[in-house]
Scaffold this active site. Structure first.
Site, mmCIF file in Angstrom:
data_model
loop_
_atom_site.group_PDB
_atom_site.id
_atom_site.type_symbol
_atom_site.label_atom_id
_atom_site.label_comp_id
_atom_site.label_asym_id
_atom_site.label_seq_id
_atom_site.Cartn_x
_atom_site.Cartn_y
_atom_site.Cartn_z
ATOM 1 N N LYS A 25 -9.017 43.787 -24.238
ATOM 2 C CA LYS A 25 -10.179 44.668 -24.065
ATOM 3 C C LYS A 25 -11.366 43.991 -23.386
ATOM 4 C CE LYS A 25 -9.517 48.129 -27.655
ATOM 5 N NZ LYS A 25 -10.087 48.730 -28.857
ATOM 6 N N GLY B 16 -16.333 43.891 -32.383
ATOM 7 C CA GLY B 16 -16.071 44.795 -31.264
ATOM 8 C C GLY B 16 -16.050 46.259 -31.669
HETATM 9 P P1 ATR Z 1 -13.130 43.816 -34.251
HETATM 10 O O1 ATR Z 1 -13.186 43.607 -32.771
HETATM 11 O O2 ATR Z 1 -11.867 44.458 -34.717
HETATM 12 O O3 ATR Z 1 -14.347 44.515 -34.779
HETATM 13 P P2 ATR Z 1 -14.121 41.184 -34.896
HETATM 14 O O4 ATR Z 1 -14.910 41.205 -33.645
HETATM 15 O O5 ATR Z 1 -13.380 39.952 -35.258
HETATM 16 O O6 ATR Z 1 -13.042 42.358 -34.907
HETATM 17 O O7 ATR Z 1 -15.115 41.606 -36.103
HETATM 18 C C1 ATR Z 1 -14.717 41.509 -37.412
HETATM 19 C C2 ATR Z 1 -15.846 42.017 -38.314
HETATM 20 O O8 ATR Z 1 -15.388 41.996 -39.655
HETATM 21 C C3 ATR Z 1 -17.094 41.168 -38.273
HETATM 22 O O9 ATR Z 1 -18.221 41.985 -38.475
HETATM 23 C C4 ATR Z 1 -16.877 40.223 -39.465
HETATM 24 O O10 ATR Z 1 -18.066 39.697 -40.007
HETATM 25 P P3 ATR Z 1 -18.695 38.308 -39.404
HETATM 26 O O11 ATR Z 1 -19.477 38.714 -38.173
HETATM 27 O O12 ATR Z 1 -19.557 37.800 -40.483
HETATM 28 O O13 ATR Z 1 -17.523 37.423 -39.108
HETATM 29 C C5 ATR Z 1 -16.250 41.180 -40.448
HETATM 30 N N1 ATR Z 1 -15.472 40.478 -41.472
HETATM 31 C C6 ATR Z 1 -14.245 39.958 -41.354
HETATM 32 N N2 ATR Z 1 -13.845 39.410 -42.528
HETATM 33 C C7 ATR Z 1 -14.853 39.616 -43.424
HETATM 34 C C8 ATR Z 1 -15.053 39.291 -44.802
HETATM 35 N N3 ATR Z 1 -14.107 38.666 -45.520
HETATM 36 N N4 ATR Z 1 -16.213 39.666 -45.377
HETATM 37 C C9 ATR Z 1 -17.171 40.292 -44.681
HETATM 38 N N5 ATR Z 1 -17.031 40.639 -43.371
HETATM 39 C C10 ATR Z 1 -15.905 40.289 -42.750
#
Ligand code: ATR
Length: 267
Positions: free
Chosen positions: A69, A131
């Protein structure tokens, strides 16, 4: 389906090309409307060469998903307004050799929400700043939702909120904001298999009258949605977002109004 010299090819670029449900969704829609298009998988090893192939083979369009993407962007000629501000592409259209990237994820998500609730003027809490959250944030703002972005990493929430022009904070603000919220969207990966017992939202904070959407599609009913159901919230499942982002792409691919019911049934 009759393939002939006039058939327009639409390719799928993404790591899920073997298991995607999009082939059934688009090809049954093309068939229902008697359109001479075919939606087919490609195994892309190198995205630059993949895009060169689109040009050389005059492929009509591409559906784009993870992991391409963002990485596809440098090889395209132009981005539409949504793809530009989101910074990611989920569709490419070949306009007489000019490759234009678009993004229907956010609008698709809001269409899914609007099946259950109005968004305009509603207090919306968006969990996450990755994203998926980015796409949803702009789309909620476009609908005049009163948006607050909360994220584990506060600086990421702040950065996105600045781009979108809304409020932001850390996850600890949930407790304070929830009682007045109308819509809660989980756009983090929390709750996804195998960690299906995880949720960012204490069930005591859920209240009737709240609409809860989860972008996690596996499992379909996440712990957050299960707990929201018990309280009597309206639920919005990730598969509705998948449907609507695809419906919006169909219009981009063909210029024709999508047969939503056919696509829904195929999905
Ligand atoms: P996508 O493109 O699918 O949105 P990403 O860009 O990796 O995937 O984003 C993942 C999101 O999930 C982020 O907002 C992440 O928070 P951080 O910015 O603090 O990393 C959140 N996320 C993932 N695991 C998490 C957890 N265990 N607790 C809280 N937030 C989490």
């Amino acid at each position: 389906m009759k393939i002939n010299g006039e058939t327009k090819l639409i390719g799928f670029f993404g790591s899920t090309f073997r298991t995607s449900k999009m082939y059934a969704m688009y090809n049954s829609a093309f068939e229902a409307l008697g359109l001479n298009y075919a939606y087919i998988p490609f195994m892309v090893e190198n995205i630059k060469k993949g895009v060169e192939a689109v040009r050389n083979l005059c492929i009509h369009a591409i559906g784009v998903t993870i992991p391409f993407k963002i990485s596809i962007i440098p090889f395209l000629d132009e981005l539409d307004k949504d793809a530009k501000r989101i910074g990611a592409v989920n569709v490419v259209i070949n306009n007489n050799g000019k490759l234009i990237g678009g993004n229907t994820d956010g609008k698709g998500g809001v269409r899914a929400l609007k099946e259950k609730t109005a968004v305009s003027g509603k207090k919306v809490i968006l969990l996450g700043a990755g994203g998926a959250a980015r796409a949803l944030a702009f789309a909620v703002k476009d609908e005049d939702g009163e948006l607050t972005i909360l994220n584990r990493t506060i600086s990421e929430a702040e950065e996105l909120a600045k781009a979108v022009d809304c409020q932001s904070g850390g996850l600890d603000e949930l407790a304070k904001l929830m009682s007045r919220a109308d819509i809660l969207i989980n756009s983090t990966s929390v709750g996804m298999a195998p960690d299906i017992n995880k949720t960012l939202v204490d069930k005591k904070l859920l209240h009737k009258g709240l609409t809860v959407m989860d972008i996690v599609s596996n499992p379909r009913e996440t712990r957050l949605l299960k707990e929201a159901k018990k309280v009597g919230c309206q639920l919005v499942f990730a598969d509705r977002m998948l449907l609507w982002q695809g419906v919006l792409k169909f219009k981009i691919y063909t210029g024709i109004e999508p047969p939503v019911e056919v696509m829904e049934k195929a999905l």
